[in-house]
Every structure is written in C-alpha cells, then in structure tokens.
Design a protein around this motif. Structure first.
Motif, mmCIF file in Angstrom:
data_model
loop_
_atom_site.group_PDB
_atom_site.id
_atom_site.type_symbol
_atom_site.label_atom_id
_atom_site.label_comp_id
_atom_site.label_asym_id
_atom_site.label_seq_id
_atom_site.Cartn_x
_atom_site.Cartn_y
_atom_site.Cartn_z
ATOM 1 N N LEU A 18 47.639 67.859 -1.261
ATOM 2 C CA LEU A 18 48.859 66.804 -0.802
ATOM 3 C C LEU A 18 47.918 65.876 0.700
ATOM 4 C CD1 LEU A 18 52.199 66.321 -0.016
ATOM 5 C CD2 LEU A 18 51.711 68.555 1.123
ATOM 6 N N ILE A 19 48.683 64.673 0.345
ATOM 7 C CA ILE A 19 48.444 63.613 1.780
ATOM 8 C C ILE A 19 49.945 63.313 2.180
ATOM 9 C CG2 ILE A 19 47.854 61.284 2.115
ATOM 10 C CD1 ILE A 19 45.207 61.926 -0.256
ATOM 11 N N GLU A 20 49.475 63.671 3.264
ATOM 12 C CA GLU A 20 50.994 63.199 4.284
ATOM 13 C C GLU A 20 50.577 61.774 5.419
ATOM 14 O OE1 GLU A 20 52.871 66.151 6.281
ATOM 15 O OE2 GLU A 20 53.940 67.682 4.151
ATOM 16 N N GLY A 21 50.784 60.685 5.231
ATOM 17 C CA GLY A 21 50.161 59.701 6.209
ATOM 18 C C GLY A 21 48.428 59.582 5.732
ATOM 19 N N ASN A 22 47.957 59.996 6.249
ATOM 20 C CA ASN A 22 46.659 59.246 6.346
ATOM 21 C C ASN A 22 45.490 60.636 6.797
ATOM 22 O OD1 ASN A 22 46.248 59.510 9.003
ATOM 23 N ND2 ASN A 22 45.334 57.849 9.697
ATOM 24 N N ARG A 23 46.115 61.961 6.477
ATOM 25 C CA ARG A 23 44.991 63.040 6.123
ATOM 26 C C ARG A 23 45.949 64.247 5.082
ATOM 27 N NH1 ARG A 23 42.013 63.692 10.928
ATOM 28 N NH2 ARG A 23 42.522 62.557 12.354
ATOM 29 N N PHE A 24 44.592 64.755 4.525
ATOM 30 C CA PHE A 24 44.853 65.992 3.615
ATOM 31 C C PHE A 24 45.560 66.731 4.073
ATOM 32 C CE2 PHE A 24 40.402 64.103 2.344
ATOM 33 C CZ PHE A 24 40.962 63.585 1.350
ATOM 34 N N ARG A 25 46.736 67.281 4.078
ATOM 35 C CA ARG A 25 47.875 68.549 4.902
ATOM 36 C C ARG A 25 47.081 69.736 4.300
ATOM 37 N NH1 ARG A 25 47.730 67.735 9.571
ATOM 38 N NH2 ARG A 25 48.453 65.390 8.934
ATOM 39 N N ARG A 26 47.295 69.993 2.758
ATOM 40 C CA ARG A 26 47.721 70.758 2.160
ATOM 41 C C ARG A 26 46.866 70.845 1.162
ATOM 42 N NH1 ARG A 26 52.612 74.801 1.246
ATOM 43 N NH2 ARG A 26 50.882 75.870 0.360
ATOM 44 N N ILE A 27 45.806 71.665 0.424
ATOM 45 C CA ILE A 27 45.269 71.777 -0.591
ATOM 46 C C ILE A 27 45.152 73.772 -1.560
ATOM 47 C CG2 ILE A 27 42.837 71.242 -1.741
ATOM 48 C CD1 ILE A 27 41.795 69.934 0.522
ATOM 49 N N GLY A 28 45.752 73.526 -2.226
ATOM 50 C CA GLY A 28 46.353 74.779 -2.897
ATOM 51 C C GLY A 28 47.065 74.356 -4.658
ATOM 52 N N PRO A 29 46.915 75.601 -5.272
ATOM 53 C CA PRO A 29 47.727 75.201 -6.840
ATOM 54 C C PRO A 29 48.804 74.593 -6.178
ATOM 55 C CG PRO A 29 46.881 77.885 -6.182
ATOM 56 C CD PRO A 29 46.354 77.085 -4.869
ATOM 57 N N ALA A 345 38.987 67.696 2.827
ATOM 58 C CA ALA A 345 39.262 69.240 3.622
ATOM 59 C C ALA A 345 40.754 69.379 4.254
ATOM 60 C CB ALA A 345 38.387 70.114 4.116
ATOM 61 N N GLU A 346 41.607 70.246 4.846
ATOM 62 C CA GLU A 346 42.379 70.274 5.468
ATOM 63 C C GLU A 346 42.597 70.027 6.487
ATOM 64 O OE1 GLU A 346 44.709 74.099 5.020
ATOM 65 O OE2 GLU A 346 45.458 73.353 3.107
ATOM 66 N N GLY A 347 43.732 68.455 7.316
ATOM 67 C CA GLY A 347 42.685 67.967 8.530
ATOM 68 C C GLY A 347 42.200 66.651 8.486
ATOM 69 N N MET A 348 41.705 66.666 7.503
ATOM 70 C CA MET A 348 40.485 66.071 7.832
ATOM 71 C C MET A 348 41.171 64.151 7.015
ATOM 72 S SD MET A 348 37.889 66.338 8.362
ATOM 73 C CE MET A 348 35.977 65.418 8.136
ATOM 74 N N LEU A 349 40.801 63.080 7.436
ATOM 75 C CA LEU A 349 41.379 61.708 7.358
ATOM 76 C C LEU A 349 41.138 61.770 6.099
ATOM 77 C CD1 LEU A 349 39.578 59.348 10.275
ATOM 78 C CD2 LEU A 349 42.360 60.049 9.370
ATOM 79 N N ALA A 350 41.924 60.925 4.855
ATOM 80 C CA ALA A 350 42.256 61.121 3.352
ATOM 81 C C ALA A 350 41.351 60.320 3.369
ATOM 82 C CB ALA A 350 43.853 61.305 2.607
ATOM 83 N N ASP A 351 40.102 60.038 2.883
ATOM 84 C CA ASP A 351 39.314 59.359 1.972
ATOM 85 C C ASP A 351 38.886 60.332 1.064
ATOM 86 O OD1 ASP A 351 39.813 57.795 4.287
ATOM 87 O OD2 ASP A 351 37.950 57.478 5.112
ATOM 88 N N CYS A 352 38.880 59.528 -0.367
ATOM 89 C CA CYS A 352 38.219 60.513 -1.162
ATOM 90 C C CYS A 352 38.544 59.498 -2.378
ATOM 91 C CB CYS A 352 39.249 61.191 -1.521
ATOM 92 S SG CYS A 352 41.025 61.057 -2.178
ATOM 93 N N MET A 353 37.945 59.628 -3.912
ATOM 94 C CA MET A 353 37.595 59.345 -4.732
ATOM 95 C C MET A 353 37.765 60.142 -5.764
ATOM 96 S SD MET A 353 34.002 58.370 -5.334
ATOM 97 C CE MET A 353 32.750 58.994 -4.303
ATOM 98 N N LEU A 354 39.042 59.456 -7.203
ATOM 99 C CA LEU A 354 38.382 60.098 -7.959
ATOM 100 C C LEU A 354 37.435 59.840 -9.096
ATOM 101 C CD1 LEU A 354 42.433 61.000 -9.108
ATOM 102 C CD2 LEU A 354 41.169 62.699 -7.063
ATOM 103 N N ILE A 385 40.422 56.380 -2.376
ATOM 104 C CA ILE A 385 41.522 56.704 -1.438
ATOM 105 C C ILE A 385 40.695 56.498 0.052
ATOM 106 C CG2 ILE A 385 43.248 57.250 -1.032
ATOM 107 C CD1 ILE A 385 44.250 58.973 -3.252
ATOM 108 N N CYS A 386 41.768 55.433 0.824
ATOM 109 C CA CYS A 386 41.331 55.509 2.019
ATOM 110 C C CYS A 386 42.242 55.438 3.249
ATOM 111 C CB CYS A 386 40.588 54.040 2.798
ATOM 112 S SG CYS A 386 39.867 54.026 4.323
ATOM 113 N N ASP A 387 42.560 56.637 4.044
ATOM 114 C CA ASP A 387 43.657 56.199 5.274
ATOM 115 C C ASP A 387 44.812 56.899 4.295
ATOM 116 O OD1 ASP A 387 43.842 56.268 7.901
ATOM 117 O OD2 ASP A 387 44.351 54.654 8.015
ATOM 118 N N GLY A 388 44.404 57.282 3.470
ATOM 119 C CA GLY A 388 45.866 57.942 2.224
ATOM 120 C C GLY A 388 46.029 56.908 1.473
ATOM 121 N N ARG A 389 46.061 55.495 1.536
ATOM 122 C CA ARG A 389 46.516 54.327 0.863
ATOM 123 C C ARG A 389 45.132 54.215 -0.559
ATOM 124 N NH1 ARG A 389 45.323 48.603 2.241
ATOM 125 N NH2 ARG A 389 46.335 47.209 0.724
#
Length: 415
Positions: A18-29, A345-354, A385-389
C-alpha cells in the motif's frame, strides 16, 4: 492518489503493498484498498528502482559522437568543443532523453554534473524522477573565471529552491586538474555552510596522478587531504588510480566513491580496486557516467559489468556477488545522497519497479536478484513508480515517441 499493488512478489513471498501519498505505508497480505487505486501485481515482482550516482545526463545528445579515443583527446578535441555549442534548450532536450532512458531501464534517481542547470532541472521535473543536480564548475586556474563560476554556483543554489523536493542541489567542481585550489577551498567552505554535497571526478587517469605528483609532490587524494578538503559530503567518481594510503584516507574521511565500470573500460582509464576499497570500509555505489562514454544509462547493465570486472581484476569469482552489486545500485547510492529510497519497506519513499516474471530472461527463476544482475535487460521491467506516481506502465512512458523524435534531430545539427 493512493495506490494498492495487489498480489505482487516481494522477497519470494506474495503480498500487497500500500502506497499512501509518496511513501510505502503498509506491506502485507490481503490489505484493504479503501479509496486507493488498485494495481494488479500478479506475475510480477516488486524491487527498488536504481540510483545512478554519476551522470552527465544531457550527454545523451553526444551518444556515439566520438568513440574509441583516449580520454584527454576525447575531452579536449571532441567533447568540450561540441559542448560549447549547447544552449539551455539543447541541454533540456538531452536531459529529457536521459530521463526517459533511465525510467525505461528502472532508474528513478540520479546524481548529475553538467552545464545549464535549469535545463536539466526542467526535464527532471517534467519526467517525475529524482535528481541531485550540480552545474559543472571549471576555472582552469583563471582568477576571473573562478570568480564568475563561484558567483554562478551561489546564484544557482538560491534559484534551485524553485523546484520540487525531488531535486537536490550539489556543487560540481569538475576535477583537480580543471579547478584551482582557491576554488576548491571556496567550494568546500560553501558546501559546509549550506550542508551541500560536492560531486567531483577524482584519480580517473594515470596522467591526473602524474600531474598532481609533479605539481604538489602528492597523489590526488593525499593532496586533497592536505588542504582539508575531503569529508562525508564528497562524492568522488571513478577513483581508479589510488594506493593503499589513499584508500585509507577515503575510508577515514567517509568519502562516497562511485564506480563507473563501463566508462572506465571504454576509455581504458584503468582497473578499479574494488576488493581493496571494500576491505578498507569505503562506501561504493554505481554510476554509468555520460552516454558519450558508456554509451547508455542502464544500471542493469552497469551492475553486471561491475560484478564481472571485479572478478576478473581480482582473479576471484566470489568478489562482488550479485546481491552486493544490487545494493550498490540501490541502497548505497540512496544513502550517499541522503534520499529515503532504495528499498521497498514501510515508511520509505515509494520508488519501485515491477518486473515481469514471465520474461524469458528471468526464467526459470531460482534467484531474482541474481537474474536482475546477470541476465535481465530493460525488457524485463513492466512498471516504474517514483514518489508514489506511475511513470511507466506496460513498458511505455507517456510521450516517449516525441522525446526520441526530437533527440534524433540533433544528428542534423551536430554531425
């Protein structure tokens, strides 16, 4: 808008992110989406995007312009004369192409040194990625030019506040052979006063070392130590021709070293002493250098070349394993820039790739990180994805055809 990435693989386990705004907020099933947009991650793995720690982004316009030349000949007789013709609009178009290339190969943060700061910054803002930008500082030991460069750097520092927090400002003294001692001391003082990084080329060639010995009786790192210049805010690119004493100085001063294996090999600059630096505790990240000496900005390729180069240089296949190379290209670079990215990871900036696990380069799939380092190419990357976008989805970036078409016009202008 918030985003829920559903049923994606993270560390070998299926989960939701789960990404809220520009950060990873929660990770789990089985996370609740609420009002978040849902992105289907089925058949994909989520990993952090790359941090390219040494670039001259707009040199994409010089890609394949001058190849197979000795470094000082390449710089003095080909690159610098052409760069003198580039204006801010040219730099903007080169940076747009660079940002597109980086997004499509999984990079969402880069550390740049080049001319026309605002042209690069404008392209970065539009692209949606992050950058630490410095305007290259060269005075060739000319007092008048030094004063102008110092005034420009101070002015750009103030003007950089107009941009979003995805853009940071650094000082960019080019190298000890193009910048006077007085200007280096000024840069050190200015950076200390304002809490800024300093981005420099250091000990890239044997000639640089020889010239420094002739001028000061010391090797480059030793000379910079003598004048009190080194510190944890210094990001030094290349750092090939160093002895054990210099490596110890770099480690003790907390200097961040950037390894650029493809460029080093192409220009025959020398063999990077990875194992010796690591043993001494030097923090090492990865960069591509500019596209005129690489000739691309692909960190997937850079990780592989770095790992293979280290094994060859040290005659040891266990040196620089895949997981270490991946960390150099993600976490270590992010930490060097002080940016809270480089990990999912939770709390980090939401920069990622699939990454698409159905891609043949990722099959049969024993170890994802090993596959990304040794066998993947950009065709494996589906979403960035960068900064949640979302910047790229299904392998496509909005407007990419126009960016490429405009860049191709430069062949007519410069050829």
């Amino acid at each position: 808008m918030d985003m829920l990435i559903r049923d994606v693989e993270l560390g070998g386990t299926r989960t939701d992110v789960l990404i809220e705004g520009n950060r990873f907020r929660r990770i789990g099933p089985n996370l609740a989406a609420g009002t978040a947009a849902v992105l289907d991650g089925t058949g994909k793995a989520i990993v952090p995007t790359f941090v390219n720690m040494h670039t001259h982004a707009s040199m994409t316009l010089l890609r394949s312009y001058a190849d197979d030349l000795e470094l000082h000949d390449w710089l003095a007789n080909y690159i610098w004369p052409l760069e003198a013709k580039l204006d801010e609009e040219d730099i903007y178009h080169g940076a747009r192409l660079a940002c597109l290339e980086m997004i499509k190969s999984g990079t969402t943060c880069f550390n740049d040194m080049y001319w026309h700061f605002h042209g690069v910054a404008r392209a970065v803002e539009e692209s949606g990625i992050r950058a630490m930008l410095s305007s290259v500082f060269i005075d060739f030991n000319e007092a008048g030019r030094a004063r102008n460069e110092q005034r420009q750097a101070a002015r750009l520092f103030e003007e950089a506040t107009r941009y979003s927090d995805r853009i940071g400002f650094a000082l960019g003294p080019h190298a000890i052979y193009t910048v006077s001692e007085a200007s280096l001391r000024w840069a050190k003082a200015f950076a200390s006063e304002h809490g800024l990084p300093i981005h420099i080329h250091l000990s890239e060639t044997a000639k640089e070392v020889e010239d420094c010995l002739a001028a000061h009786g010391l090797r480059p790192v030793q000379w910079l130590e003598k004048i009190g210049w080194l510190g944890p805010n210094v990001i030094a690119a290349h750092v090939i021709h160093v002895d054990d004493d210099e490596i110890g100085i770099l480690a003790n001063r907390g200097v961040k070293v950037v390894h650029n294996p493809a460029s080093n090999m192409k220009l025959a600059s020398g063999s990077f002493p990875y194992a010796r630096m690591k043993a001494a505790g030097v923090r090492i990240s990865l960069g591509t250098d500019g596209a005129s000496s690489n000739n691309n900005l692909c960190m997937l390729e850079e990780m592989k070349i770095a790992a293979l180069h280290a094994k060859l240089v040290h005659a040891d296949p266990t040196v620089l394993p895949a997981a270490e190379a991946f960390d150099m290209a993600t976490t270590t670079g992010a930490q060097a820039l002080g940016v809270e990215c480089g990990a999912v990871a939770e709390g980090m900036l939401a920069d990622c790739m699939l990454v698409d696990l159905s891609n043949p380069r990722l099959a049969p799939g024993y170890q994802l990180i090993d596959d990304l380092v040794y066998s993947a190419d950009s065709s494996c990357i589906d979403t960035v994805i960068c900064d949640g976008r979302i910047l790229m989805e299904n392998g496509r970036v909005a407007g990419e055809e126009q960016i490429v078409a405009e860049a191709r016009e430069y062949v007519k202008k410069f050829h």
